[in-house]
Enzyme design. Structure first.
Site, PDB file in Angstrom:
ATOM      1  N   LYS A 125      65.702  52.127  54.302  1.00 52.44           N
ATOM      2  CA  LYS A 125      65.312  50.970  55.125  1.00 52.44           C
ATOM      3  C   LYS A 125      65.452  51.354  56.586  1.00 52.44           C
ATOM      4  O   LYS A 125      66.240  52.254  56.924  1.00 52.44           O
ATOM      5  CB  LYS A 125      66.245  49.787  54.838  1.00 52.44           C
ATOM      6  CG  LYS A 125      65.661  48.457  55.265  1.00 52.44           C
ATOM      7  CD  LYS A 125      64.756  47.890  54.200  1.00 52.44           C
ATOM      8  CE  LYS A 125      64.034  46.642  54.655  1.00 52.44           C
ATOM      9  NZ  LYS A 125      63.325  46.010  53.509  1.00 52.44           N
ATOM     10  N   ASP A 165      58.491  44.612  56.863  1.00 57.39           N
ATOM     11  CA  ASP A 165      59.535  43.648  56.485  1.00 57.39           C
ATOM     12  C   ASP A 165      59.482  42.579  57.583  1.00 57.39           C
ATOM     13  O   ASP A 165      58.431  42.450  58.246  1.00 57.39           O
ATOM     14  CB  ASP A 165      60.916  44.344  56.410  1.00 57.39           C
ATOM     15  CG  ASP A 165      61.987  43.456  55.757  1.00 57.39           C
ATOM     16  OD1 ASP A 165      62.039  43.393  54.529  1.00 57.39           O
ATOM     17  OD2 ASP A 165      62.768  42.809  56.486  1.00 57.39           O
TER      18      ASP A 165
HETATM   19  P1  NDP Z   1      58.183  37.576  58.123  1.00 60.53           P
HETATM   20  O1  NDP Z   1      58.549  38.153  59.424  1.00 60.53           O
HETATM   21  O2  NDP Z   1      56.755  37.444  57.757  1.00 60.53           O
HETATM   22  O3  NDP Z   1      58.865  36.126  57.975  1.00 60.53           O
HETATM   23  C1  NDP Z   1      60.262  35.966  57.984  1.00 60.53           C
HETATM   24  C2  NDP Z   1      60.608  34.520  58.073  1.00 60.53           C
HETATM   25  O4  NDP Z   1      62.033  34.375  58.130  1.00 60.53           O
HETATM   26  C3  NDP Z   1      60.109  33.890  59.338  1.00 60.53           C
HETATM   27  O5  NDP Z   1      59.858  32.529  59.095  1.00 60.53           O
HETATM   28  C4  NDP Z   1      61.310  34.103  60.271  1.00 60.53           C
HETATM   29  O6  NDP Z   1      61.348  33.308  61.376  1.00 60.53           O
HETATM   30  C5  NDP Z   1      62.466  33.829  59.363  1.00 60.53           C
HETATM   31  N1  NDP Z   1      63.654  34.531  59.833  1.00 60.53           N
HETATM   32  C6  NDP Z   1      63.835  35.843  60.014  1.00 60.53           C
HETATM   33  N2  NDP Z   1      65.074  36.138  60.434  1.00 60.53           N
HETATM   34  C7  NDP Z   1      65.679  34.967  60.562  1.00 60.53           C
HETATM   35  C8  NDP Z   1      66.968  34.605  60.981  1.00 60.53           C
HETATM   36  N3  NDP Z   1      67.884  35.536  61.353  1.00 60.53           N
HETATM   37  N4  NDP Z   1      67.278  33.298  60.967  1.00 60.53           N
HETATM   38  C9  NDP Z   1      66.370  32.362  60.556  1.00 60.53           C
HETATM   39  N5  NDP Z   1      65.123  32.662  60.145  1.00 60.53           N
HETATM   40  C10 NDP Z   1      64.787  33.930  60.164  1.00 60.53           C
HETATM   41  O7  NDP Z   1      58.954  38.394  56.994  1.00 60.53           O
HETATM   42  P2  NDP Z   1      58.627  38.470  55.445  1.00 60.53           P
HETATM   43  O8  NDP Z   1      58.011  37.213  54.965  1.00 60.53           O
HETATM   44  O9  NDP Z   1      57.951  39.756  55.222  1.00 60.53           O
HETATM   45  O10 NDP Z   1      60.091  38.602  54.824  1.00 60.53           O
HETATM   46  C11 NDP Z   1      60.829  37.470  54.333  1.00 60.53           C
HETATM   47  C12 NDP Z   1      61.954  37.950  53.434  1.00 60.53           C
HETATM   48  O11 NDP Z   1      61.429  38.653  52.304  1.00 60.53           O
HETATM   49  C13 NDP Z   1      62.933  38.925  54.101  1.00 60.53           C
HETATM   50  O12 NDP Z   1      64.217  38.745  53.525  1.00 60.53           O
HETATM   51  C14 NDP Z   1      62.398  40.284  53.667  1.00 60.53           C
HETATM   52  O13 NDP Z   1      63.410  41.266  53.698  1.00 60.53           O
HETATM   53  C15 NDP Z   1      61.980  39.955  52.239  1.00 60.53           C
HETATM   54  N6  NDP Z   1      61.006  40.855  51.650  1.00 60.53           N
HETATM   55  C16 NDP Z   1      59.821  41.142  52.267  1.00 60.53           C
HETATM   56  C17 NDP Z   1      58.909  41.959  51.643  1.00 60.53           C
HETATM   57  C18 NDP Z   1      57.575  42.232  52.244  1.00 60.53           C
HETATM   58  O14 NDP Z   1      56.794  42.916  51.596  1.00 60.53           O
HETATM   59  N7  NDP Z   1      57.261  41.737  53.412  1.00 60.53           N
HETATM   60  C19 NDP Z   1      59.190  42.584  50.347  1.00 60.53           C
HETATM   61  C20 NDP Z   1      60.431  42.166  49.757  1.00 60.53           C
HETATM   62  C21 NDP Z   1      61.288  41.353  50.413  1.00 60.53           C
HETATM   63  P3  NDP Z   1      61.982  33.988  62.719  1.00 60.53           P
HETATM   64  O15 NDP Z   1      61.417  35.366  62.843  1.00 60.53           O
HETATM   65  O16 NDP Z   1      61.492  33.084  63.734  1.00 60.53           O
HETATM   66  O17 NDP Z   1      63.447  33.959  62.639  1.00 60.53           O
HETATM   67  O1  2IT Z   2      62.402  44.535  51.025  1.00 57.69           O
HETATM   68  C1  2IT Z   2      61.400  45.136  50.600  1.00 57.69           C
HETATM   69  O2  2IT Z   2      61.307  45.500  49.418  1.00 57.69           O
HETATM   70  C2  2IT Z   2      60.283  45.372  51.520  1.00 57.69           C
HETATM   71  N1  2IT Z   2      60.355  44.965  52.668  1.00 57.69           N
HETATM   72  C3  2IT Z   2      59.078  46.128  51.069  1.00 57.69           C
HETATM   73  C4  2IT Z   2      59.314  47.607  51.149  1.00 57.69           C
HETATM   74  C5  2IT Z   2      58.111  48.475  50.902  1.00 57.69           C
HETATM   75  O3  2IT Z   2      58.296  49.692  50.996  1.00 57.69           O
HETATM   76  O4  2IT Z   2      57.024  47.979  50.618  1.00 57.69           O
END
Ligand code: NDP
Ligand code: 2IT
Length: 448
Positions: A125, A165
């Site tokens: 990561k 992410d």
């Molecule tokens: P995005 O950046 O698209 O969205 C993240 C969301 O979470 C936003 O609404 C953001 O608002 C909020 N957020 C982030 N940090 C905080 C914080 N510290 N406090 C409050 N709200 C917060 O990210 P993703 O949708 O890609 O990711 C969402 C979750 O899913 C994360 O935990 C990520 O690790 C996980 N994930 C993502 C994957 C992917 O493929 N994208 C794969 C697997 C897991 P703001 O930024 O304003 O705080």
């Molecule tokens: O938390 C996760 O699994 C991700 N943000 C996706 C990682 C990836 O390599 O697609």
């Protein structure tokens, strides 16, 4: 002292100021007792001491120039945790809260998640404390170029393949890939995943995490005679993952009634469908970071400064935003509200240990994030495969593979939890099932 207790104590001692990392280490190691305490070979080979120590940690300076000509400096990270079963694989997070503890917790989770997919990918990561909010496209590009100017020497299709992410989406991956390609002087598409379709990306990657979470849920639902159609979901966040979840649930006839942001949550009793789902993309692209915009646009309830947990009538709670989103008091409210008995984690580690304990003791089933959200990295790995064979698969092909992978993950954690005497404890099942393959590879490869 048992092997697990000793390694937890040593890890705490060595990483005192890394609370998120220690939170996941305690959870994972505690649930591995049925395997590692039964056979001395794990202790003899130092499997746990090795698995909690990243193979390599890279921390670097990221200098860049803002639109006013000022020099800015951020910190970049790539933690290459485990390459036992494949090249390091895992996302990059750009968020002001990023530090070593956050990146190590995410990298550690990624080892077991990636193993669960059944695909040949190790765990890693990275990211930066850079805040994309309020930055112009040019600033984002200059930051990404500077970040990659250092990172490029540590990644590659057979070494380490980063992806998106929080705060890293298609735009950032594009800028990062452009710089990587330029420095390497070669078109190594498999060095990054989540790329645009025009330059080596996979169909279905942007939806993969959300869709995968819903496919996983469907498979679990079969065991309790439930269907997505007719079920009401309360979710948090409004980013990429929440968007995919809303799309698939609405397509299958279920109803998502909440979204949340740092400012509060919205409640839409009609459900989030059609143009409302498209509007989520606009909200994110605007970088205003306020879920209130949804309430203003669609005239629904908005609750400033609150989270939806236990405050709305929903069958399922699904945190999709960030770590430690569901606290003990939220769990208490969920129990008092009394309607939902199922929490499906989609964001990485969205529930504090205290909340997990309280919910589990009171009969709430928890489906753990490292299994539920594995669809994102799984399709990233399918993107690497397509890049390696210089071909693109159809959307249907990718989607069918994703569905099958998620179904397999559910059955593997279900079987393993039963085999090790904790049926229905899917948290333990996911850790045990993910660990098995990694440990086998480590044992076979000697001390390395
Ligand atoms: P995005 O950046 O698209 O969205 C993240 C969301 O979470 C936003 O609404 C953001 O608002 C909020 N957020 C982030 N940090 C905080 C914080 N510290 N406090 C409050 N709200 C917060 O990210 P993703 O949708 O890609 O990711 C969402 C979750 O899913 C994360 O935990 C990520 O690790 C996980 N994930 C993502 C994957 C992917 O493929 N994208 C794969 C697997 C897991 P703001 O930024 O304003 O705080
Ligand atoms: O938390 C996760 O699994 C991700 N943000 C996706 C990682 C990836 O390599 O697609």
């Amino acid at each position: 002292m048992s092997y697990v207790d000793r390694v937890i104590a040593e890890t705490e001692e060595k990483n005192r100021n890394q609370p998120e990392f220690l939170q996941t280490v305690r959870e994972v190691l505690n649930s591995l007792r049925p395997i590692v305490d039964r056979d001395p070979k794990y202790e003899k080979a130092g499997i746990l001491e090795r698995i909690v120590e990243p193979e390599k940690s890279i921390i670097f300076r990221v200098p860049w120039v803002d639109d006013e000509g000022n020099v800015r400096v951020n910190r970049g990270y790539r933690i290459q945790f485990s390459s036992s079963i494949g090249p390091y694989k895992g996302g990059l997070r750009f968020h002001p809260s990023v530090n070593v503890s956050i990146i190590k917790f995410l990298g550690f989770e990624q080892i077991f998640k990636n193993s669960l997919t059944g695909l040949p990918i190790g765990g890693g990561k990275g990211g930066s404390d850079f805040d994309p909010k309020g930055k112009s496209d040019s600033e984002i590009m200059r930051f990404c170029q500077s970040f990659m100017t250092e990172l490029y020497r540590y990644i590659g299709p057979d070494t380490d393949c980063p992806a998106g992410d929080i705060g890293v989406g298609a735009r950032e991956i594009g800028f990062l890939y452009g710089q990587y390609k330029r420095i390497r002087g070669a078109y190594e598409a498999g060095a990054l995943s989540g790329k645009g379709l025009a330059y080596g990306g996979s169909l279905g990657r942007s939806e993969a995490t959300g869709y995968g979470a819903v496919y996983f849920t469907e498979e679990y639902f079969k065991t309790i005679g439930k269907e997505i159609a007719g079920t009401t979901f309360a979710i948090s966040g409004f980013g990429n993952v929440s968007w995919g979840v809303c799309k698939k649930i609405s397509e299958l006839g279920g109803k998502v009634v909440t979204l949340s942001g740092p400012d509060g949550y919205i409640y839409d009793s009609e459900g989030i469908t059609g143009e409302k789902i498209d509007y989520m993309l606009e909200m994110r692209a605007s970088c205003r970071d306020m879920v209130k915009d949804y309430a203003d646009r669609f005239h629904v309830e908005y609750h400033a400064g609150e989270k939806p947990w236990g405050r709305v009538n929903a069958d399922i709670y699904m945190p999709c935003a960030t770590q430690n989103d569901v606290h003990k008091e939220d769990a208490q409210r969920i129990l008092e509200e009394g309607h939902s008995k199922i929490l499906i984690e989609v964001a990485n580690m969205p529930t504090t240990q205290e909340a997990v304990d309280l919910l589990s003791e009171n009969g709430v089933v928890i489906l753990p994030s490292k299994a539920v959200n594995a669809g994102g990295v799984a399709v990233s790995s399918l993107e690497m495969s397509q890049n390696a064979e210089h071909l693109s698969w159809t959307k249907e092909e990718v989607d069918a593979k994703l569905r099958e992978i998620m179904q397999n993950i559910f059955h593997s954690i279900d079987d393993v939890s039963a085999r090790y005497g904790c049926p229905g404890n899917y948290i333990a099942g996911a850790n045990l099932a993910g660990f098995q393959k990694v440990a086998e590879a480590m044992l076979a490869q000697g001390v390395c």
